[in-house]
Write a protein that holds these residues in place. Structure first.
Motif, PDB file in Angstrom:
ATOM      1  N   ASN A 144       5.683   3.862   8.220  1.00 16.09           N
ATOM      2  CA  ASN A 144       5.000   4.732   7.602  1.00 16.09           C
ATOM      3  C   ASN A 144       5.728   5.524   6.537  1.00 16.09           C
ATOM      4  OD1 ASN A 144       2.427   4.421   8.938  1.00 16.09           O
ATOM      5  ND2 ASN A 144       2.964   5.718  10.758  1.00 16.09           N
ATOM      6  N   GLN A 145       7.078   5.738   6.736  1.00 11.02           N
ATOM      7  CA  GLN A 145       7.955   6.598   5.885  1.00 11.02           C
ATOM      8  C   GLN A 145       8.139   5.690   4.718  1.00 11.02           C
ATOM      9  OE1 GLN A 145       9.229   9.588   6.294  1.00 11.02           O
ATOM     10  NE2 GLN A 145      10.033   9.313   4.340  1.00 11.02           N
ATOM     11  N   ASN A 146       8.245   4.357   4.969  1.00  9.35           N
ATOM     12  CA  ASN A 146       8.527   3.361   3.808  1.00  9.35           C
ATOM     13  C   ASN A 146       7.269   3.328   2.972  1.00  9.35           C
ATOM     14  OD1 ASN A 146       9.915   1.304   2.566  1.00  9.35           O
ATOM     15  ND2 ASN A 146       8.675  -0.199   3.555  1.00  9.35           N
ATOM     16  N   ALA A 147       6.168   3.317   3.712  1.00 11.64           N
ATOM     17  CA  ALA A 147       4.898   3.192   3.076  1.00 11.64           C
ATOM     18  C   ALA A 147       4.773   4.592   2.178  1.00 11.64           C
ATOM     19  CB  ALA A 147       3.606   3.049   3.899  1.00 11.64           C
ATOM     20  N   MET A 148       5.052   5.876   2.552  1.00 11.67           N
ATOM     21  CA  MET A 148       5.042   7.031   1.968  1.00 11.67           C
ATOM     22  C   MET A 148       5.873   6.921   0.649  1.00 11.67           C
ATOM     23  SD  MET A 148       4.931   9.762   5.031  1.00 11.67           S
ATOM     24  CE  MET A 148       5.066  11.068   3.720  1.00 11.67           C
ATOM     25  N   ALA A 164       0.872  -4.301  -8.337  1.00 10.40           N
ATOM     26  CA  ALA A 164       2.244  -4.326  -8.077  1.00 10.40           C
ATOM     27  C   ALA A 164       2.398  -3.348  -6.813  1.00 10.40           C
ATOM     28  CB  ALA A 164       3.323  -3.737  -9.105  1.00 10.40           C
ATOM     29  N   TYR A 165       1.452  -2.326  -6.797  1.00 13.22           N
ATOM     30  CA  TYR A 165       1.357  -1.631  -5.622  1.00 13.22           C
ATOM     31  C   TYR A 165       0.862  -2.266  -4.569  1.00 13.22           C
ATOM     32  CZ  TYR A 165      -0.569   2.189  -2.645  1.00 13.22           C
ATOM     33  OH  TYR A 165      -0.967   2.826  -1.591  1.00 13.22           O
ATOM     34  N   GLN A 166      -0.497  -3.271  -4.827  1.00 14.47           N
ATOM     35  CA  GLN A 166      -0.935  -3.937  -3.808  1.00 14.47           C
ATOM     36  C   GLN A 166       0.179  -5.022  -2.996  1.00 14.47           C
ATOM     37  OE1 GLN A 166      -3.902  -3.322  -2.302  1.00 14.47           O
ATOM     38  NE2 GLN A 166      -4.254  -1.577  -3.699  1.00 14.47           N
ATOM     39  N   ASN A 167       0.752  -5.384  -4.018  1.00 20.12           N
ATOM     40  CA  ASN A 167       1.782  -6.400  -3.291  1.00 20.12           C
ATOM     41  C   ASN A 167       2.768  -5.805  -2.329  1.00 20.12           C
ATOM     42  OD1 ASN A 167       0.724  -8.622  -4.780  1.00 20.12           O
ATOM     43  ND2 ASN A 167       1.705  -8.304  -6.529  1.00 20.12           N
ATOM     44  N   ALA A 168       3.262  -4.621  -2.966  1.00 16.98           N
ATOM     45  CA  ALA A 168       4.367  -3.738  -2.182  1.00 16.98           C
ATOM     46  C   ALA A 168       3.687  -3.505  -0.878  1.00 16.98           C
ATOM     47  CB  ALA A 168       4.874  -2.733  -2.944  1.00 16.98           C
ATOM     48  N   ALA A 169       2.360  -2.830  -0.887  1.00 19.85           N
ATOM     49  CA  ALA A 169       1.762  -2.524   0.403  1.00 19.85           C
ATOM     50  C   ALA A 169       1.522  -3.644   1.324  1.00 19.85           C
ATOM     51  CB  ALA A 169       0.493  -1.724  -0.006  1.00 19.85           C
ATOM     52  N   ASN A 170       1.124  -4.865   0.838  1.00 16.42           N
ATOM     53  CA  ASN A 170       0.874  -5.980   1.804  1.00 16.42           C
ATOM     54  C   ASN A 170       2.309  -6.472   2.108  1.00 16.42           C
ATOM     55  OD1 ASN A 170      -1.882  -6.016   1.071  1.00 16.42           O
ATOM     56  ND2 ASN A 170      -1.492  -7.349  -0.676  1.00 16.42           N
ATOM     57  N   ASN A 171       3.448  -6.587   1.370  1.00 16.25           N
ATOM     58  CA  ASN A 171       4.758  -6.784   2.226  1.00 16.25           C
ATOM     59  C   ASN A 171       5.027  -5.918   3.288  1.00 16.25           C
ATOM     60  OD1 ASN A 171       4.958  -9.023   0.315  1.00 16.25           O
ATOM     61  ND2 ASN A 171       5.946  -7.922  -1.369  1.00 16.25           N
ATOM     62  N   ALA A 172       4.754  -4.473   2.973  1.00 15.22           N
ATOM     63  CA  ALA A 172       5.372  -3.739   4.107  1.00 15.22           C
ATOM     64  C   ALA A 172       4.492  -3.945   5.326  1.00 15.22           C
ATOM     65  CB  ALA A 172       5.088  -2.334   3.423  1.00 15.22           C
TER      66      ALA A 172
END
Length: 340
Positions: A144-148, A164-172
Motif C-alpha cells: 500500500n505504501q508503494n502504491a501511494m 504507464a500508470y496501469q503497468n506500474a500498478a499491475n506490476n505492484a
C-alpha cells in the motif's frame, strides 16, 4: 537211714551190732571217738540248715543290654538304608533337574528400553496461521505504501491513469500476490519440515530402543543358559560325590557301633564280676562244710573226702551238686569206719 538215726549213731547212742557168747548174748557198740562227735554234730546241723534254706537264687542282672551308642548307630544305618542316603537324595535332585530344565537356577529378565518421543512430532503448530497472517499484513502494508508512492509520482507528472500508470500498478499487484504466496509457502513449509524432522528423530530413537532391547534379551538368554548349565553341572557333581559321602557316613556308624560294643563288653564283664562275687559268697557255706567233712574223714583215717572247690557257674544249681558231694563224702566216711 534217716538223718536223725545218723545223728544218734554219730553221737554213739545206737548199738551197731551184737554177737553170741557161751554165757549168753552181748552187745557191742561202735561209737565215734569223743573228739569227732562235736564235729559230726556240727556237720549234720549245718547240712540240715542248708537243706532247709533252699538253693540260692541269683536275682541280679546277668546280661548287658545294647547301649545308646549301639542303638543310635543301628538306627542311623537303618535310616541310611531306607532313605537311600545322600545318593538317593541327589539322584532325585538330578532327575528333577533333567526333567525340569535346571534346578532352581537364577532366571535373568532383560530390562526393556523405551525411546523418548517428541510429543510435537505429529502436532499441527497452532501459531502457523497467525504467523502467516502477520507476515502477509506487513507485506500488504508495504504494498500500500508503494502504491501511494506510485500514485503520487504519476499524479505529479500528469500521467496518472495512463498506460504507464496501469503497468506500474499491475506490476505492484503481481509483486504483492507473489510476496503473500511466498510468505504462506515458506512458513507452512518450515512448519512441515520441523514436524518431519521430529518424526524422523522419534523413529530413530524407537529403532535404537528396539536394538537395545534385542541386545539385552540376547544377554539375558546367554546368562540364563549359563545358569542352567551351572545348575546341571552342580547336580552332576553332587551325584558323583554322593557315594563317597554315604561310605563315610556308614564308616562313622560302624565305628560308633564298634565303640558301643566295647562299652557293652565292659558292662558285661562288670556284671560277670558281680555274679562271681555273689557266687563265691553263696558257695562259702557249702565249701566250709566240705572242708569240715574232709577234716573229720581224715581224723577217722579215711583220707580227705568231700572237699569241693567252687568256681563260677552259669547256674546256681551247682550249689546242690556240691552239697550232695559233701553229704556223700561224709556218709561214705562214716560207713567205711563202721559207724553206719
Amino acid at each position: 537211714m534217716s538223718i536223725f538215726l545218723l545223728k544218734r549213731k554219730a553221737l554213739g547212742h545206737v548199738p551197731c551190732g551184737s554177737s553170741p557168747s557161751s554165757g549168753g548174748s552181748s552187745t557191742t557198740t561202735q561209737e565215734l571217738p569223743g573228739y569227732a562227735q562235736p564235729t559230726a554234730q556240727d556237720i549234720l546241723t549245718k547240712s540240715t540248715d542248708l537243706a532247709n534254706s533252699g538253693v540260692p537264687q541269683y536275682t541280679g542282672q546277668t546280661y548287658a543290654q545294647a547301649n545308646d551308642t549301639q542303638t543310635n548307630a543301628i538306627q542311623g544305618m537303618t535310616n541310611l538304608a531306607n532313605s537311600g542316603g545322600v545318593g538317593g537324595q541327589v539322584s532325585g535332585s538330578v532327575a528333577n533337574t533333567a526333567n525340569n530344565g535346571g534346578n532352581n537356577y537364577g532366571t535373568v529378565q532383560a530390562t526393556q528400553a523405551t525411546a523418548a518421543q517428541n510429543p510435537y512430532a505429529t502436532a499441527v503448530n497452532p501459531y502457523t496461521q497467525q504467523m502467516v497472517n502477520a507476515a502477509n499484513q506487513q507485506t500488504t502494508q508495504a504494498f500500500n505504501q508503494n502504491a501511494m508512492n506510485i500514485n503520487s509520482q504519476f499524479t505529479n507528472s500528469g500521467a496518472f491513469g495512463g498506460s504507464a500508470y496501469q503497468n506500474a500498478a499491475n506490476n505492484a499487484n503481481t509483486t504483492l500476490a507473489n510476496a503473500l504466496a511466498n510468505n504462506s509457502a515458506n512458513m507452512y513449509g518450515n512448519a512441515y519440515n520441523q514436524a518431519v524432522s521430529a518424526a524422523s528423530s522419534n523413529a530413530a530413537l524407537a529403532t535404537q530402543a528396539s536394538l537395545a532391547n534385542q541386545s539385552a534379551n540376547l544377554q539375558a538368554d546367554s546368562l540364563n543358559s549359563s545358569n542352567y548349565n551351572t545348575a546341571q553341572g552342580r547336580a552332576l557333581t553332587a551325584a558323583s560325590l554322593a557315594p563317597t559321602l554315604d561310605a563315610n557316613t556308614l564308616s562313622q556308624l560302624n565305628a560308633a557301633y564298634t565303640g558301643g560294643t566295647a562299652l557293652q563288653t565292659n558292662d558285661q564283664n562288670a556284671l560277670n564280676a558281680q555274679y562271681q562275687q555273689w557266687y563265691q559268697a553263696a558257695m562259702a557255706p557249702y565249701e566250709n562244710l566240705g572242708v569240715e567233712e574232709s577234716g573229720l574223714s581224715a581224723a577217722l583215717g579215711n583220707g580227705a573226702q568231700g572237699v569241693t572247690n567252687s568256681t563260677q557257674s552259669a547256674s546256681p544249681f551247682a550249689v546242690t551238686s556240691g552239697l550232695t558231694q559233701s553229704g556223700v563224702g561224709l556218709l561214705g566216711s562214716l560207713a567205711q569206719g563202721g559207724y553206719l
